[in-house]
Design a protein around this motif. Sequence first.
Motif, PDB file in Angstrom:
ATOM      1  N   ILE A 111      46.597  66.056  21.062  1.00 20.44           N
ATOM      2  CA  ILE A 111      45.233  66.583  21.056  1.00 20.44           C
ATOM      3  C   ILE A 111      44.423  65.733  22.020  1.00 20.44           C
ATOM      4  CG2 ILE A 111      43.174  67.046  19.691  1.00 20.44           C
ATOM      5  CD1 ILE A 111      45.466  68.816  18.884  1.00 20.44           C
ATOM      6  N   SER A 112      44.068  66.299  23.156  1.00 16.70           N
ATOM      7  CA  SER A 112      43.347  65.526  24.177  1.00 16.70           C
ATOM      8  C   SER A 112      41.833  65.581  23.978  1.00 16.70           C
ATOM      9  CB  SER A 112      43.709  66.046  25.569  1.00 16.70           C
ATOM     10  OG  SER A 112      43.435  67.434  25.686  1.00 16.70           O
ATOM     11  N   GLU A 113      41.346  66.630  23.316  1.00 18.07           N
ATOM     12  CA  GLU A 113      39.902  66.759  23.090  1.00 18.07           C
ATOM     13  C   GLU A 113      39.462  65.842  21.953  1.00 18.07           C
ATOM     14  OE1 GLU A 113      42.036  69.230  22.915  1.00 18.07           O
ATOM     15  OE2 GLU A 113      41.610  70.621  24.557  1.00 18.07           O
ATOM     16  N   THR A 114      38.196  65.487  21.955  1.00 17.84           N
ATOM     17  CA  THR A 114      37.634  64.664  20.884  1.00 17.84           C
ATOM     18  C   THR A 114      36.359  65.313  20.351  1.00 17.84           C
ATOM     19  OG1 THR A 114      36.407  63.331  22.478  1.00 17.84           O
ATOM     20  CG2 THR A 114      38.566  62.506  21.789  1.00 17.84           C
ATOM     21  N   PRO A 115      36.093  65.191  19.051  1.00 14.98           N
ATOM     22  CA  PRO A 115      34.870  65.760  18.485  1.00 14.98           C
ATOM     23  C   PRO A 115      33.659  64.881  18.771  1.00 14.98           C
ATOM     24  CG  PRO A 115      36.108  64.659  16.774  1.00 14.98           C
ATOM     25  CD  PRO A 115      36.943  64.576  18.018  1.00 14.98           C
ATOM     26  N   SER A 116      32.531  65.217  18.192  1.00 22.28           N
ATOM     27  CA  SER A 116      31.296  64.482  18.445  1.00 22.28           C
ATOM     28  C   SER A 116      31.265  63.134  17.741  1.00 22.28           C
ATOM     29  CB  SER A 116      30.091  65.314  17.993  1.00 22.28           C
ATOM     30  OG  SER A 116      30.136  65.540  16.588  1.00 22.28           O
ATOM     31  N   PHE A 117      32.146  62.943  16.762  1.00 24.83           N
ATOM     32  CA  PHE A 117      32.193  61.669  16.036  1.00 24.83           C
ATOM     33  C   PHE A 117      33.478  60.921  16.381  1.00 24.83           C
ATOM     34  CE2 PHE A 117      33.966  64.993  13.353  1.00 24.83           C
ATOM     35  CZ  PHE A 117      35.155  64.441  12.889  1.00 24.83           C
ATOM     36  N   ASN A 118      33.494  59.630  16.097  1.00 25.06           N
ATOM     37  CA  ASN A 118      34.651  58.781  16.390  1.00 25.06           C
ATOM     38  C   ASN A 118      35.694  58.931  15.288  1.00 25.06           C
ATOM     39  OD1 ASN A 118      36.509  56.700  16.825  1.00 25.06           O
ATOM     40  ND2 ASN A 118      34.962  55.318  17.635  1.00 25.06           N
ATOM     41  N   CYS A 119      36.824  59.510  15.631  1.00 28.51           N
ATOM     42  CA  CYS A 119      37.867  59.770  14.627  1.00 28.51           C
ATOM     43  C   CYS A 119      38.446  58.484  14.042  1.00 28.51           C
ATOM     44  CB  CYS A 119      38.988  60.599  15.246  1.00 28.51           C
ATOM     45  SG  CYS A 119      38.485  62.300  15.651  1.00 28.51           S
ATOM     46  N   TYR A 120      38.344  57.377  14.771  1.00 28.72           N
ATOM     47  CA  TYR A 120      38.952  56.136  14.313  1.00 28.72           C
ATOM     48  C   TYR A 120      38.044  55.329  13.389  1.00 28.72           C
ATOM     49  CZ  TYR A 120      42.720  56.968  17.575  1.00 28.72           C
ATOM     50  OH  TYR A 120      43.787  57.533  18.227  1.00 28.72           O
ATOM     51  N   THR A 121      36.763  55.673  13.363  1.00 29.18           N
ATOM     52  CA  THR A 121      35.841  54.936  12.499  1.00 29.18           C
ATOM     53  C   THR A 121      35.217  55.821  11.434  1.00 29.18           C
ATOM     54  OG1 THR A 121      33.994  55.331  14.030  1.00 29.18           O
ATOM     55  CG2 THR A 121      35.267  53.299  14.332  1.00 29.18           C
ATOM     56  N   ALA A 122      35.489  57.119  11.497  1.00 28.98           N
ATOM     57  CA  ALA A 122      34.927  58.038  10.515  1.00 28.98           C
ATOM     58  C   ALA A 122      35.565  57.810   9.149  1.00 28.98           C
ATOM     59  CB  ALA A 122      35.157  59.477  10.960  1.00 28.98           C
ATOM     60  N   HIS A 123      34.833  58.177   8.109  1.00 29.29           N
ATOM     61  CA  HIS A 123      35.386  58.094   6.764  1.00 29.29           C
ATOM     62  C   HIS A 123      36.579  59.042   6.663  1.00 29.29           C
ATOM     63  CE1 HIS A 123      32.123  55.626   5.359  1.00 29.29           C
ATOM     64  NE2 HIS A 123      31.234  56.493   5.816  1.00 29.29           N
ATOM     65  N   PRO A 124      37.626  58.634   5.951  1.00 31.36           N
ATOM     66  CA  PRO A 124      38.856  59.436   5.929  1.00 31.36           C
ATOM     67  C   PRO A 124      38.787  60.668   5.028  1.00 31.36           C
ATOM     68  CG  PRO A 124      39.123  57.513   4.529  1.00 31.36           C
ATOM     69  CD  PRO A 124      37.774  57.375   5.196  1.00 31.36           C
ATOM     70  N   HIS A 125      37.733  61.492   5.186  1.00 31.41           N
ATOM     71  CA  HIS A 125      37.689  62.758   4.471  1.00 31.41           C
ATOM     72  C   HIS A 125      38.791  63.659   5.028  1.00 31.41           C
ATOM     73  CE1 HIS A 125      33.918  61.660   2.630  1.00 31.41           C
ATOM     74  NE2 HIS A 125      33.350  61.474   3.805  1.00 31.41           N
ATOM     75  N   GLU A 126      39.389  64.452   4.180  1.00 36.17           N
ATOM     76  CA  GLU A 126      40.437  65.352   4.644  1.00 36.17           C
ATOM     77  C   GLU A 126      39.937  66.265   5.761  1.00 36.17           C
ATOM     78  OE1 GLU A 126      43.562  67.183   2.100  1.00 36.17           O
ATOM     79  OE2 GLU A 126      42.239  66.526   0.486  1.00 36.17           O
ATOM     80  N   ILE A 127      38.721  66.755   5.639  1.00 33.22           N
ATOM     81  CA  ILE A 127      38.219  67.699   6.626  1.00 33.22           C
ATOM     82  C   ILE A 127      37.970  67.017   7.963  1.00 33.22           C
ATOM     83  CG2 ILE A 127      36.328  69.280   7.192  1.00 33.22           C
ATOM     84  CD1 ILE A 127      38.415  70.238   5.074  1.00 33.22           C
ATOM     85  N   GLU A 128      37.519  65.774   7.949  1.00 32.25           N
ATOM     86  CA  GLU A 128      37.332  65.062   9.216  1.00 32.25           C
ATOM     87  C   GLU A 128      38.675  64.809   9.897  1.00 32.25           C
ATOM     88  OE1 GLU A 128      34.931  61.607   8.643  1.00 32.25           O
ATOM     89  OE2 GLU A 128      33.120  62.761   8.245  1.00 32.25           O
ATOM     90  N   ILE A 129      39.706  64.546   9.107  1.00 31.77           N
ATOM     91  CA  ILE A 129      41.049  64.374   9.668  1.00 31.77           C
ATOM     92  C   ILE A 129      41.511  65.681  10.292  1.00 31.77           C
ATOM     93  CG2 ILE A 129      43.470  63.928   9.102  1.00 31.77           C
ATOM     94  CD1 ILE A 129      42.411  62.134   6.813  1.00 31.77           C
ATOM     95  N   LEU A 130      41.248  66.787   9.583  1.00 27.45           N
ATOM     96  CA  LEU A 130      41.619  68.104  10.101  1.00 27.45           C
ATOM     97  C   LEU A 130      40.884  68.408  11.399  1.00 27.45           C
ATOM     98  CD1 LEU A 130      42.967  70.874   9.905  1.00 27.45           C
ATOM     99  CD2 LEU A 130      41.147  71.581   8.350  1.00 27.45           C
ATOM    100  N   ILE A 131      39.601  68.112  11.457  1.00 30.99           N
ATOM    101  CA  ILE A 131      38.813  68.364  12.671  1.00 30.99           C
ATOM    102  C   ILE A 131      39.416  67.612  13.852  1.00 30.99           C
ATOM    103  CG2 ILE A 131      36.575  68.018  13.803  1.00 30.99           C
ATOM    104  CD1 ILE A 131      35.348  68.333  10.949  1.00 30.99           C
ATOM    105  N   ILE A 138      37.578  71.034  16.936  1.00 26.90           N
ATOM    106  CA  ILE A 138      36.966  70.060  17.849  1.00 26.90           C
ATOM    107  C   ILE A 138      35.969  70.759  18.773  1.00 26.90           C
ATOM    108  CG2 ILE A 138      37.405  68.554  19.832  1.00 26.90           C
ATOM    109  CD1 ILE A 138      40.017  67.720  18.474  1.00 26.90           C
ATOM    110  N   LEU A 139      36.372  71.899  19.305  1.00 22.62           N
ATOM    111  CA  LEU A 139      35.485  72.649  20.197  1.00 22.62           C
ATOM    112  C   LEU A 139      34.243  73.136  19.456  1.00 22.62           C
ATOM    113  CD1 LEU A 139      38.125  74.707  22.232  1.00 22.62           C
ATOM    114  CD2 LEU A 139      36.920  72.634  22.932  1.00 22.62           C
ATOM    115  N   LEU A 140      34.415  73.591  18.224  1.00 19.44           N
ATOM    116  CA  LEU A 140      33.276  74.030  17.425  1.00 19.44           C
ATOM    117  C   LEU A 140      32.351  72.863  17.096  1.00 19.44           C
ATOM    118  CD1 LEU A 140      34.965  76.547  14.956  1.00 19.44           C
ATOM    119  CD2 LEU A 140      33.225  77.095  16.674  1.00 19.44           C
TER     120      LEU A 140
END
Length: 211
Positions: A111-131, A138-140
């Motif tokens: 997955i080369s794209e990244t969302p608006s938040f930092n995936c490595y520091t975000a809280h490990p909610h299942e949905i954030e992991i899925l995003i 990610i695009l949405l």
Amino acid sequence: MGKVLLLLGLSFYTSVSIANADGPDFFRVSSENSIQMFEKMQTNSKLVLLVPPDTNGIKNLGCTGGATLQAWQKMTEQEREASKNNAWCNVGVQGKTGWVLSKYLSEGNRISETPSFNCYTAHPHEIEILICGNTELILLDNQLWSVYQGAISKAKAMTKGPEDAVKDLKQKQIAWMKNRNECWKEIGAKLTCSINIYKKQIEALQRYQTK
């Protein structure tokens, strides 16, 4: 005829084969449910993370424990199922590492794209992991962030009560995020729930800007 039967047999040789070869660089979750990532190759060891279905871009750090292709071809169906339960993969998911049963994984891609938040520091909610592991989400997420910033800019430019307007938008966005994270409760529909809630919020913010 023999070649056809061999090819048919190989089509069933999925997660077990992964465990004894270098395998793909990346996996995706092929299970319909969230899978458990453990600290060790034991289901009674510490749970590191729950990885939701449809998560892609899972880094392959090495697999072990499955049967070789030669051995697999000689096994009974019962022996093959037992072998799957002994095959583990060490994986990396958003900065966390652990072990998952390889029967829940299939070949994925980076997955080369990244969302608006930092995936490595975000809280490990299942949905954030899925995003972080799903290109469509990610695009949405990036589209939503852009529209949200546009709405904030409009609120700041108001001649009456810009501070209150900005505050209201931020509070509503926080409430939306909490609602989005509740999609983890949607068994078998986490991705669909997340996509729908993103699209509705994007539409709401777009309407706000056209008032």
